[in-house]
Design a protein around this motif. Structure first.
Motif, PDB file in Angstrom:
ATOM      1  N   GLY A  84       0.836  -1.200   0.000  1.00 28.34           N
ATOM      2  CA  GLY A  84       0.000   0.000   0.000  1.00 28.34           C
ATOM      3  C   GLY A  84       0.864   1.240   0.000  1.00 28.34           C
ATOM      4  N   PHE A  85       0.418   2.302  -0.697  1.00 24.92           N
ATOM      5  CA  PHE A  85       1.172   3.544  -0.778  1.00 24.92           C
ATOM      6  C   PHE A  85       0.216   4.731  -0.682  1.00 24.92           C
ATOM      7  CE2 PHE A  85       4.322   0.737  -2.508  1.00 24.92           C
ATOM      8  CZ  PHE A  85       5.540   1.315  -2.161  1.00 24.92           C
ATOM      9  N   CYS A  86       0.738   5.823  -0.145  1.00 22.07           N
ATOM     10  CA  CYS A  86       0.046   7.106  -0.157  1.00 22.07           C
ATOM     11  C   CYS A  86       0.914   8.078  -0.943  1.00 22.07           C
ATOM     12  CB  CYS A  86      -0.191   7.617   1.264  1.00 22.07           C
ATOM     13  SG  CYS A  86      -0.945   9.252   1.333  1.00 22.07           S
ATOM     14  N   LEU A  87       0.414   8.551  -2.083  1.00 23.90           N
ATOM     15  CA  LEU A  87       1.146   9.493  -2.928  1.00 23.90           C
ATOM     16  C   LEU A  87       0.501  10.867  -2.801  1.00 23.90           C
ATOM     17  CD1 LEU A  87       1.620   7.304  -6.150  1.00 23.90           C
ATOM     18  CD2 LEU A  87       3.070   7.449  -4.109  1.00 23.90           C
ATOM     19  N   VAL A  88       1.321  11.876  -2.521  1.00 27.26           N
ATOM     20  CA  VAL A  88       0.806  13.220  -2.264  1.00 27.26           C
ATOM     21  C   VAL A  88       1.275  14.169  -3.361  1.00 27.26           C
ATOM     22  CG1 VAL A  88       0.714  15.122  -0.611  1.00 27.26           C
ATOM     23  CG2 VAL A  88       0.893  12.762   0.213  1.00 27.26           C
ATOM     24  N   GLY A  89       0.334  14.892  -3.955  1.00 29.90           N
ATOM     25  CA  GLY A  89       0.661  15.917  -4.934  1.00 29.90           C
ATOM     26  C   GLY A  89       1.122  15.383  -6.278  1.00 29.90           C
ATOM     27  N   VAL A  90       0.719  14.192  -6.645  1.00 32.06           N
ATOM     28  CA  VAL A  90       1.206  13.588  -7.884  1.00 32.06           C
ATOM     29  C   VAL A  90       0.297  13.923  -9.065  1.00 32.06           C
ATOM     30  CG1 VAL A  90       2.367  11.709  -6.704  1.00 32.06           C
ATOM     31  CG2 VAL A  90      -0.018  11.432  -7.385  1.00 32.06           C
ATOM     32  N   SER A  91       0.853  13.762 -10.263  1.00 30.78           N
ATOM     33  CA  SER A  91       0.117  13.969 -11.510  1.00 30.78           C
ATOM     34  C   SER A  91      -0.074  12.629 -12.208  1.00 30.78           C
ATOM     35  CB  SER A  91       0.903  14.917 -12.424  1.00 30.78           C
ATOM     36  OG  SER A  91       2.129  14.312 -12.804  1.00 30.78           O
ATOM     37  N   ASP A  92      -0.732  12.657 -13.350  1.00 38.11           N
ATOM     38  CA  ASP A  92      -0.893  11.438 -14.142  1.00 38.11           C
ATOM     39  C   ASP A  92       0.463  10.841 -14.497  1.00 38.11           C
ATOM     40  OD1 ASP A  92      -3.557  12.008 -14.024  1.00 38.11           O
ATOM     41  OD2 ASP A  92      -3.800  12.512 -16.144  1.00 38.11           O
ATOM     42  N   LEU A  93       1.389  11.689 -14.887  1.00 39.38           N
ATOM     43  CA  LEU A  93       2.708  11.228 -15.296  1.00 39.38           C
ATOM     44  C   LEU A  93       3.454  10.583 -14.136  1.00 39.38           C
ATOM     45  CD1 LEU A  93       4.846  11.084 -17.507  1.00 39.38           C
ATOM     46  CD2 LEU A  93       5.604  13.368 -16.842  1.00 39.38           C
ATOM     47  N   ASP A  94       3.345  11.174 -12.955  1.00 38.99           N
ATOM     48  CA  ASP A  94       4.000  10.598 -11.773  1.00 38.99           C
ATOM     49  C   ASP A  94       3.467   9.202 -11.475  1.00 38.99           C
ATOM     50  OD1 ASP A  94       5.365  13.026 -11.446  1.00 38.99           O
ATOM     51  OD2 ASP A  94       3.764  13.843 -10.185  1.00 38.99           O
ATOM     52  N   ILE A  95       2.180   9.024 -11.625  1.00 40.73           N
ATOM     53  CA  ILE A  95       1.575   7.732 -11.333  1.00 40.73           C
ATOM     54  C   ILE A  95       2.060   6.684 -12.329  1.00 40.73           C
ATOM     55  CG2 ILE A  95      -0.615   6.472 -11.316  1.00 40.73           C
ATOM     56  CD1 ILE A  95      -1.882   9.069 -10.208  1.00 40.73           C
ATOM     57  N   CYS A  96       2.170   7.069 -13.605  1.00 38.35           N
ATOM     58  CA  CYS A  96       2.682   6.131 -14.605  1.00 38.35           C
ATOM     59  C   CYS A  96       4.135   5.767 -14.313  1.00 38.35           C
ATOM     60  CB  CYS A  96       2.547   6.729 -16.003  1.00 38.35           C
ATOM     61  SG  CYS A  96       0.850   6.711 -16.628  1.00 38.35           S
ATOM     62  N   GLU A  97       4.930   6.728 -13.867  1.00 32.67           N
ATOM     63  CA  GLU A  97       6.310   6.442 -13.504  1.00 32.67           C
ATOM     64  C   GLU A  97       6.357   5.499 -12.299  1.00 32.67           C
ATOM     65  OE1 GLU A  97       9.109   7.027 -14.829  1.00 32.67           O
ATOM     66  OE2 GLU A  97       8.674   8.511 -16.362  1.00 32.67           O
ATOM     67  N   PHE A  98       5.477   5.711 -11.352  1.00 36.94           N
ATOM     68  CA  PHE A  98       5.420   4.827 -10.187  1.00 36.94           C
ATOM     69  C   PHE A  98       5.100   3.404 -10.628  1.00 36.94           C
ATOM     70  CE2 PHE A  98       2.930   2.626  -6.966  1.00 36.94           C
ATOM     71  CZ  PHE A  98       3.755   2.723  -5.849  1.00 36.94           C
ATOM     72  N   ILE A  99       4.132   3.250 -11.519  1.00 35.85           N
ATOM     73  CA  ILE A  99       3.760   1.919 -12.000  1.00 35.85           C
ATOM     74  C   ILE A  99       4.937   1.259 -12.700  1.00 35.85           C
ATOM     75  CG2 ILE A  99       2.254   0.673 -13.598  1.00 35.85           C
ATOM     76  CD1 ILE A  99       0.114   2.808 -13.029  1.00 35.85           C
ATOM     77  N   ASP A 100       5.666   2.027 -13.504  1.00 35.89           N
ATOM     78  CA  ASP A 100       6.819   1.493 -14.231  1.00 35.89           C
ATOM     79  C   ASP A 100       7.948   1.059 -13.304  1.00 35.89           C
ATOM     80  OD1 ASP A 100       5.733   1.763 -16.717  1.00 35.89           O
ATOM     81  OD2 ASP A 100       6.709   3.656 -17.190  1.00 35.89           O
ATOM     82  N   ASN A 101       8.132   1.760 -12.199  1.00 38.20           N
ATOM     83  CA  ASN A 101       9.333   1.591 -11.397  1.00 38.20           C
ATOM     84  C   ASN A 101       9.143   0.806 -10.102  1.00 38.20           C
ATOM     85  OD1 ASN A 101      11.694   3.294 -12.661  1.00 38.20           O
ATOM     86  ND2 ASN A 101       9.834   4.507 -12.936  1.00 38.20           N
ATOM     87  N   TYR A 102       7.902   0.566  -9.695  1.00 37.59           N
ATOM     88  CA  TYR A 102       7.716  -0.249  -8.501  1.00 37.59           C
ATOM     89  C   TYR A 102       7.429  -1.681  -8.937  1.00 37.59           C
ATOM     90  CZ  TYR A 102       6.323  -1.811  -3.890  1.00 37.59           C
ATOM     91  OH  TYR A 102       6.251  -2.494  -2.691  1.00 37.59           O
ATOM     92  N   PRO A 103       8.323  -2.618  -8.635  1.00 35.92           N
ATOM     93  CA  PRO A 103       8.190  -3.976  -9.164  1.00 35.92           C
ATOM     94  C   PRO A 103       6.898  -4.683  -8.800  1.00 35.92           C
ATOM     95  CG  PRO A 103      10.390  -3.637  -8.249  1.00 35.92           C
ATOM     96  CD  PRO A 103       9.571  -2.435  -7.870  1.00 35.92           C
ATOM     97  N   LEU A 104       6.273  -4.299  -7.694  1.00 40.77           N
ATOM     98  CA  LEU A 104       5.055  -4.990  -7.260  1.00 40.77           C
ATOM     99  C   LEU A 104       3.785  -4.262  -7.672  1.00 40.77           C
ATOM    100  CD1 LEU A 104       6.133  -5.928  -3.605  1.00 40.77           C
ATOM    101  CD2 LEU A 104       6.547  -7.171  -5.720  1.00 40.77           C
ATOM    102  N   SER A 105       3.896  -3.233  -8.493  1.00 40.34           N
ATOM    103  CA  SER A 105       2.741  -2.373  -8.760  1.00 40.34           C
ATOM    104  C   SER A 105       1.612  -3.092  -9.497  1.00 40.34           C
ATOM    105  CB  SER A 105       3.175  -1.143  -9.567  1.00 40.34           C
ATOM    106  OG  SER A 105       3.661  -1.537 -10.843  1.00 40.34           O
TER     107      SER A 105
END
Length: 501
Positions: free
Chosen positions: A191-212
């Motif tokens: 589980g994660f809490c992301l603060v102040g992120v945009s669409d692009l940030d979320i896509c980067e998170f999905i790409d870079n977190y192995p368990l996403s």
């Protein structure tokens, strides 16, 4: 707040909701460059990442463990022969490439002492006695300690909070790269809490977190600029998400909920999102047949929305929190009790148009309720408490905080008959007096009582609470009758009760 594992005082960095601040470090392994171009759209392909091996998350039984004599994490660091790393107040993830991590052979002391300092069997038991923030500091002492501490079992129930600026490293040339999230993956955060992120940030998170893709079960987005397209991509790519929170996100619309919500979601929280109104509830009711929990703070939701829930949700939904839904009236309560008859947790906090008649409907139709929150409901009177006492025989928690200004000692006399009530919150109920407290003295089931901000209670009236010998928590903040002498009296006669001054 006591830590259930070790009985120590809970550190201030860990709030009640379980969120813990875990910032990243600027030079983690495997960082990916930021994607250039426009924000994410539905057809953006998020590349799969390799999933690292995760150690066993099984929890050990620790009831028989001796309490260690070490006073703080620093004594453990001293045992290893190293000082705490610079900036130890921060919660680091990965050890910097330039920092030197001592090996067991290089630790000072005799061979037996060095062996003891890195004995994994001992460390696996010992590290249970430290807070999350302390564990993050201890993980920087040496590789052996980090290997033990990065087991998922030490991080169960914690949610990392990441702000936008913490997701990127600035390279010497001014370019940005996404930070490594490998340390999170090894510890198995789901589980994660992301603060102040945009669409692009979320896509980067999905790409870079192995368990996403499959391993993340809970996502919370706060004060973020996510749009309908970003929300759709996130829920489409992150197939494991079953709990979703959207707070202060004003760029997605009700159309985005219609296009992105998935039937696998069982818990949804939406608060302070300006575009949420009745049609959003229609989307929730039709697209989430397995919904068990809904938390909603929406100023524009009306009575009509509460009639949208289906028979399937009436069977599965057990928790409904309507906070500051100002337009909800008793008519909405009628729709709710007929649509969701199996509720066990209900909050009408801030639903200022609900009256005693609405509470009567709740009491007569929701007999399974175990928790009821009527805080900030100024039209509630003692009559509502009579309805509650007569019909809600399973109720364990009742919240009457703030603005319930019509509650008097008579209402407390009704509550005194409730043998199941364990938690009673009367914060800022300004008409409660000493006589009302006498009605509570026979409630042997009470474990938590809050009288904060009750101006008419005297020291004499409060002293009578020592008759509640099974009380575990008593809150008396901003209570004029709570004197130093009274607190000393409580410490002598209620030794097992935590009195909050």
């Amino acid at each position: 707040m006591l830590n259930p594992r070790n009985g120590d005082t809970k550190p201030p960095c860990l709030p009640r909701n379980g969120l813990v601040k875990i910032p990243t470090q600027p030079n983690g392994l495997g960082s990916a460059s930021i994607t250039k171009g426009t924000p994410a759209v539905k057809n953006r392909l998020c590349q799969p990442s390799s999933v690292p091996a995760i150690l066993s998350p099984a929890l050990a039984h620790r009831s028989d463990l001796p309490i260690p004599s070490l006073a703080s994490p620093l004594s453990l660091a001293a045992l290893a022969g190293v000082s705490s790393p610079p900036g130890a107040s921060l919660v680091g993830l990965n050890t910097s490439k330039g920092s030197e991590q001592p090996s067991p052979e290089r630790l000072p002391g005799s061979p037996s002492e060095r062996q003891l300092a890195v004995d994994e069997k001992i460390l696996n038991r010992l590290f249970w006695y430290f807070s999350a923030c302390e564990k993050c500091v201890l993980a920087q002492v040496c590789k052996a300690w980090r290997r033990v501490l990065y087991q998922p079992k030490f991080w169960v129930g914690l949610t990392p909070v990441l702000h936008t600026k913490e997701l990127y490293n600035v390279l010497p040339g001014g370019e940005k790269e996404f930070v490594s999230l490998q340390g999170f993956a090894v510890r198995g955060f789901d589980g994660f809490c992301l603060v102040g992120v945009s669409d692009l940030d979320i896509c980067e998170f999905i790409d870079n977190y192995p368990l996403s893709k499959k391993g993340v079960k809970s996502m919370s987005l706060k004060r973020s600029t996510i749009t309908d397209a970003g929300l759709e991509v996130m829920l489409e790519q992150m197939q494991g998400v079953v709990r979703l929170e959207l707070s202060g996100c004003n760029d997605f619309t009700e159309a985005g909920l219609w296009s992105s919500l998935n039937a696998r979601i069982t818990a949804l929280s939406v608060s302070d999102c300006i575009n949420v109104a009745d049609d959003a509830i229609a989307a929730i009711s039709q697209l989430l047949p397995n919904l068990t929990e809904l938390n909603l703070q929406a100023y524009h939701v009306t009575d009509t929305a509460l009639a949208y829930f289906t028979a399937k949700q009436g069977y599965t939904t057990h928790t409904l929190r309507l906070n500051s839904c100002w337009e909800i009236t008793n008519h909405g309560v009628v729709n709710m009790v007929h649509s969701l008859p199996n509720l066990s947790v209900l909050s009408l906090s801030g639903c200022s148009k609900v009256t005693d008649d609405g509470v009567e409907l709740v009491a007569e139709n929701l007999r399974k309720l175990r928790s009821l929150d009527l805080s900030w409901c100024p039209r509630i009177t003692d009559m509502a408490l009579e309805y509650i006492a007569c019909d809600l025989h399973k109720l364990e928690e009742l919240v009457l905080d703030s603005r319930c200004v019509r509650i008097t000692d008579t209402g407390l006399s009704y509550l005194s008959t409730m043998s199941s009530l364990r938690s009673l919150y009367l914060r800022w109920c300004c008409q409660v007096q000493d006589f009302g407290l006498k009605h509570l003295l026979g409630m042997g089931s009470l474990r938590l009582l809050s009288l904060a901000g009750c101006p008419l209670l005297t020291t004499t009236g409060l002293s009578g609470l020592v008759q509640l010998q099974d009380l575990e928590e008593l809150e008396l903040t901003n209570c004029p009758g709570a004197t130093p002498e009274l607190f000393k009296y409580f410490s002598q006669h209620l030794p097992c009760c935590m009195v909050i001054e």
